[in-house]
Design an enzyme around this catalytic site. Structure first.
Site, PDB file in Angstrom:
ATOM      1  N   HIS A 113       0.622  -1.251  -0.028  1.00 19.86           N
ATOM      2  CA  HIS A 113       0.022   0.138   0.152  1.00 19.86           C
ATOM      3  C   HIS A 113       0.743   1.163  -0.186  1.00 19.86           C
ATOM      4  CE1 HIS A 113      -3.729   2.222   1.260  1.00 19.86           C
ATOM      5  NE2 HIS A 113      -2.732   3.215   1.592  1.00 19.86           N
ATOM      6  N   GLU A 114       1.849   1.330   0.847  1.00 23.45           N
ATOM      7  CA  GLU A 114       2.685   2.791   1.272  1.00 23.45           C
ATOM      8  C   GLU A 114       3.643   2.531  -0.048  1.00 23.45           C
ATOM      9  OE1 GLU A 114       1.508   4.807   3.038  1.00 23.45           O
ATOM     10  OE2 GLU A 114       0.159   3.318   4.134  1.00 23.45           O
ATOM     11  N   HIS A 129       1.652   4.300  -2.927  1.00 20.72           N
ATOM     12  CA  HIS A 129       1.834   5.609  -2.729  1.00 20.72           C
ATOM     13  C   HIS A 129       3.094   6.359  -3.182  1.00 20.72           C
ATOM     14  CE1 HIS A 129      -1.957   6.479  -0.756  1.00 20.72           C
ATOM     15  NE2 HIS A 129      -1.635   5.779   0.202  1.00 20.72           N
TER      16      HIS A 129
HETATM   17 ZN   LIG Z   1      -3.162   5.136   1.742  1.00 22.08          ZN
END
Ligand SMILES: [Zn+2]
Length: 697
Positions: free
Chosen positions: A488-489, A492
Site C-alpha cells: 500500500h505505502e 503511494h
Molecule cells: Zn493510503
C-alpha cells in the site's frame, strides 16, 4: 473548511547573520541529489530557519502584490506557486521527523511554531490585494490559452482563496470569520466530549468467571487497568482496545450487552458531555458557511474538488453497492444465526452477539493463523518481491546508496532509476517501530517534484512502517497484513516517484482526496496473486514456496462477511451524507433522523435509543465531512483498475505503462475522472469489486 496548501509564515523578525551562518537550511546541500543533510542539521537550526522562511515568504508575496504590471498567470499564479521555498525546505524535514523521529525538543518547537504558522497562512489567505490579482487572472482564464495543468493550478489557487471567504463582501467576511470560529470550537468540543465520555466509563469485574472466553493478553491489560485505578479485578472500558475484542470473545452475553449499550449511547444521555445539540449546531454551521459561499449544501461545497463531483454521484455509488450487497449480507446474517443456533443460542442474534458468533464461525471455516503465514514473509524477501514488482511493471530499479545521509541508522536510502538508467527519485525506507515514531504506516516526501525551467527536479520520497522487528534468533517476519501495508505505502511512493509535472503543488500524490488511494490500494491486489507470491514468498528456513491452499484461505477469510462490512460502511456513508446534504437548518430529532438515514442498510436488529451521530468523530470532529463515501469509492476504483491487469496479465508491461502515463505521472494536473478514463477507457463500475468480494462470479 478547506485545508490551505499555503504552508506557513508570519512576522518579519530580523535574524542576526550569526544565526544564519552554519545553518544548513540556508545553504545549498552538497549531498548526493541534494538530499537533506540530516547529519548536519541540529535541533537549534529549525526555529531560525522557520522564521527566516516566513520572512522570505512575506517578501515574495509582497513582491507579487506590489507588482505594477497587470496581473498575469506568470507574475501572479506561478509566482505564488514558487514562493515559500525556504519555508518548504525546513517544513518538510521538520514535520516528517515529528512523525518518525520525534523528541521533546522537536515537540516544543512544533508548539512554538503552530500559532505563528496559523497567523502566517491567514496573513496570506486574507491578503485582499493578492486575491484581487488572482481573481483578475481567473476571470480571464478562457482567453489565456493555458495548458490543462496550468488551468488546474489557476483553479486550485482561486478556489483555495474563494472557498475560504476571499470573495465575500466586508460584512459577509465578518460573518464567515465568526462562523468559522464557532465551527472550530464546536468540532473541538465535540471531539473532546467523545474522548471524555469514553474515558469516563469503567466497569470493574471481580469475578473472573464472568470473563471466560477472553484472550490472556486482554485479561492482563484489563487487570493492569484496574490496578492503575487502585482496584483489584478487571476493569472494562469503551476504548477500542477493550471494546472490540470484548464483543468478539466474551462468553457472557449480559456483559456484552452492557458494554454494547454503554458504547452506543455515549454522548447522548444528557449531562456534561452530551453531543446531540452539537450535532445539530455543527451541521447547521456548515450549512450556513456553504450558503454564504454560494453552495446549496455543505456536500456541494466539499465535493467540488472530488473525483465524485457531486452528491448524485455519491448516492449513485452508495445505492448501487446497497442493492448488490444487501442480499449477501442477509445470507451472512442467516449463516451466523444458524451457527449460533447449532451452538445453543436460543435467541435472535442482536448487535452485541454478532461479533462473538461470527468470529467463532470464521475460526471454524477459515482459520488462517498469522503464525502459519509469517515464515513465508521474511522482510528481506518481501522487499525484493515488492521492489521487483515495480521493476517488472515499470522497469525502475533500486540501488542502495550509503552516501545519502539518513535520520536514523535503521533507515535505508535508495537511488531509483528508470528503465534507461536515468535518475528518477530517492526512496527512503524506515521499517521498524522506535521510541519517537508514531504508530501506523505512511508515505511522505522530503522534497516534491517540479520542473525548474527545463530541468526536472526529482522527488525524495519516504515510506515509514512499524513492522515486527527481527530478534536474535529470527529475521523480521511480516504478517500478511504487514505485507499488504508495505504494498500500500509503496503504491503511494510510486505515485510520488514516477510523477512528471511542472508545479510542485500538483505533483505526485497532490490529487483529489477520493483519488489518492487508487495507486496504493491497487498494489494491494498483488498480495493474493500466486504468480507474484511465488517469486519471493518462500519459507525462511526451508525455502519452500507458500502453498496454494494457504493463499486460497487468505482470500476466503478476507471475503468472510464482506457484505455485512460493506453495509456497515454504507450506513456511515449515508449518515454522513444525510447530515451534509441538508439544505435547511436542522431542527428535528437527531436520533430519529439518523435511524431513517441508515434504515436501508441495517441487517442486524436496530436498537432504539442508541445513536452513532453523537460520537461520529470522523465527520463531526475530523476531516471526513461529506467524504466518508471515499473509502468505498477507492475500493471500487482499485478493483476496477486491477481488473485491467487481470485481463491482460498481472505483469503486462503495456497495461502498466498506460497506468503510469495516465495516472502515476500526472499527479493532480487534471481532473481524476479524465485521467482514469484515459487508462480504463470508461468510467469505473462496481463489477470488479463484486467479483473480488465473491458477490458475483
Ligand atoms: Zn493510503
Amino acid at each position: 473548511m478547506k485545508n490551505s496548501k499555503i504552508t506557513l509564515l508570519m512576522s518579519s523578525i530580523s535574524i542576526a547573520t550569526t544565526v544564519l551562518a552554519g545553518n544548513p537550511f540556508f545553504e545549498t546541500y552538497k549531498t548526493p541529489h541534494q538530499t537533506i543533510p540530516f547529519n548536519e542539521i541540529k535541533t537549534e537550526h529549525y526555529f531560525p530557519a522557520f522564521q527566516e522562511g516566513m520572512k522570505q515568504h512575506v517578501v515574495e508575496v509582497d513582491t507579487i502584490t506590489n507588482n505594477l504590471e497587470i496581473p498575469t498567470f506568470e507574475n501572479t499564479i506561478v509566482a505564488l506557486e514558487k514562493s515559500g521555498l525556504l519555508l518548504d525546505k525546513v517544513s518538510l524535514p521538520f514535520y516528517n521527523l515529528l512523525s518518525s523521529e520525534t523528541n521533546d525538543e522537536l515537540q516544543a518547537i512544533a508548539e512554538k511554531i503552530s500559532p505563528l504558522a496559523t497567523e502566517h497562512s491567514n496573513s496570506i489567505r486574507l491578503n485582499e490585494k493578492l486575491f484581487e490579482r488572482i481573481k483578475a487572472v481567473y476571470l480571464q482564464r478562457e482567453k489565456l490559452k493555458l495548458s490543462a495543468e496550468q488551468q488546474m493550478l489557476l483553479k486550485n489557487t482561486y478556489e483555495e482563496f474563494a472557498n475560504n471567504g476571499a470573495n465575500l463582501s466586508k460584512a459577509d467576511k465578518e460573518i464567515y470569520r465568526e462562523l468559522s470560529k464557532d465551527l472550530n470550537l464546536l468540532t473541538l468540543q465535540y471531539g473532546q466530549n467523545v474522548l471524555k465520555e469514553t474515558n469516563n466509563y469503567s466497569l470493574l469485574i471481580t469475578n473472573k468467571d464472568l470473563l471466560s472466553g477472553l484472550p490472556a493478553d486482554l485479561l492482563e491489560m484489563l487487570a493492569a487497568d484496574a490496578k492503575k485505578a487502585g482496584k483489584t479485578g478487571w476493569s472494562l472500558n469503551l476504548k477500542a482496545t477493550c471494546y472490540v475484542p470484548f464483543l468478539k470473545y466474551a462468553d457472557n452475553r449480559d456483559l456484552r450487552r452492557e458494554l454494547y449499550m454503554a458504547y452506543t449511547t455515549k454522548c447522548m444521555a444528557g449531562g456534561e458531555f452530551d453531543n446531540v445539540e452539537n450535532v445539530r449546531k455543527i451541521a447547521n454551521a456548515r450549512l450556513k458557511i456553504a450558503n454564504l459561499l454560494g453552495y446549496k449544501s455543505y456536500a456541494d461545497y466539499e465535493l467540488i474538488d472530488r473525483m465524485a463531483e457531486n452528491k448524485d454521484m455519491v448516492y449513485d455509488l452508495l445505492n448501487k453497492l446497497l442493492v448488490a450487497y444487501k442480499p449477501a449480507a442477509e445470507k451472512e446474517y442467516a449463516d451466523v444465526q444458524a451457527y449460533a443456533d447449532k451452538n445453543g443460542a436460543y435467541f435472535k442474534l442482536q448487535p452485541w452477539d454478532w461479533s462473538y458468533y461470527s468470529e467463532k464461525l470464521k475460526d471454524e471455516k477459515y482459520s488462517v493463523n498469522d503464525e502459519l503465514l509469517k515464515p513465508y514473509f521474511e522482510l528481506e524477501h518481501v522487499k525484493k518481491g515488492v521492489f521487483g514488482l515495480a521493476t517488472r511493471l515499470y522497469g525502475i530499479k533500486f540501488t542502495k546508496n550509503n552516501k545519502i545521509p539518513v535520520y536514523n541508522p535503521e533507515v535505508d536510502a535508495y537511488d531509483v532509476t528508470d528503465e534507461k538508467g536515468k535518475f528518477l527519485a530517492v526512496l527512503y525506507t524506515d521499517f521498524h517501530p522506535r521510541d519517537g515514531k508514531r504508530a501506523g504506516a505512511w508515505m511522505s516526501d522530503f522534497k516534491p517534484q517540479w520542473l525548474d525551467g527545463k530541468t526536472d527536479s526529482r522527488p525524495h520520497i519516504t515510506i515509514v512502517m512499524n513492522f515486527t522487528r527481527p530478534t536474535a534468533s529470527k529475521p523480521a517476519l511480516l504478517t500478511f497484513d504487514e505485507v499488504k501495508t508495505f504494498l500500500h505505502e509503496f503504491g503511494h511512493s510510486l505515485h510520488g516517484m514516477l510523477t512528471k509535472c511542472t508545479y510542485h503543488s500538483l505533483s505526485g500524490t497532490a490529487v483529489y482526496r477520493d483519488f489518492v488511494e487508487l495507486p496504493s490500494q491497487l498494489m494491494e491486489n498483488w498480495a493474493t496473486q500466486k504468480e507474484f507470491l511465488d517469486g519471493f514468498a518462500v519459507h525462511y528456513k526451508t525455502g519452500e514456496k507458500i502453498p496454494a491452499e494457504l493463499i486460497q484461505k487468505i482470500i476466503d477469510s478476507e471475503n468472510y462477511n464482506v457484505a455485512y462490512f460493506c453495509l456497515r460502511q454504507l450506513s456511515f456513508g449515508y449518515l454522513d451524507m444525510a447530515w451534509h446534504t441538508l439544505e435547511k437548518p436542522f431542527t428535528g430529532d437527531v436520533i430519529a433522523y439518523e435511524k431513517q438515514a441508515m434504515a436501508s442498510t441495517q441487517v442486524l436488529p436496530v436498537i432504539p435509543n442508541t445513536s452513532m451521530s453523537p460520537t461520529f468523530s470522523h465527520i463531526f470532529a475530523g476531516g471526513y465531512a461529506a467524504g466518508y463515501y471515499s473509502y468505498k469509492w477507492a475500493e471500487v476504483l482499485d478493483a476496477d483498475a486491477f481488473s485491467v491487469f487481470e485481463k491482460n496479465g498481472i505483469f503486462n508491461p503495456k497495461t502498466a505503462a498506460s497506468f503510469r502515463e495516465n495516472v502515476l505521472e500526472k499527479g493532480g494536473t487534471e481532473h481524476p475522472m479524465m485521467l482514469y478514463k484515459r487508462f480504463r477507457g470508461q468510467e469505473p463500475t462496481i463489477d470488479a469489486l463484486l467479483k473480488r468480494n465473491g458477490i458475483t462470479q
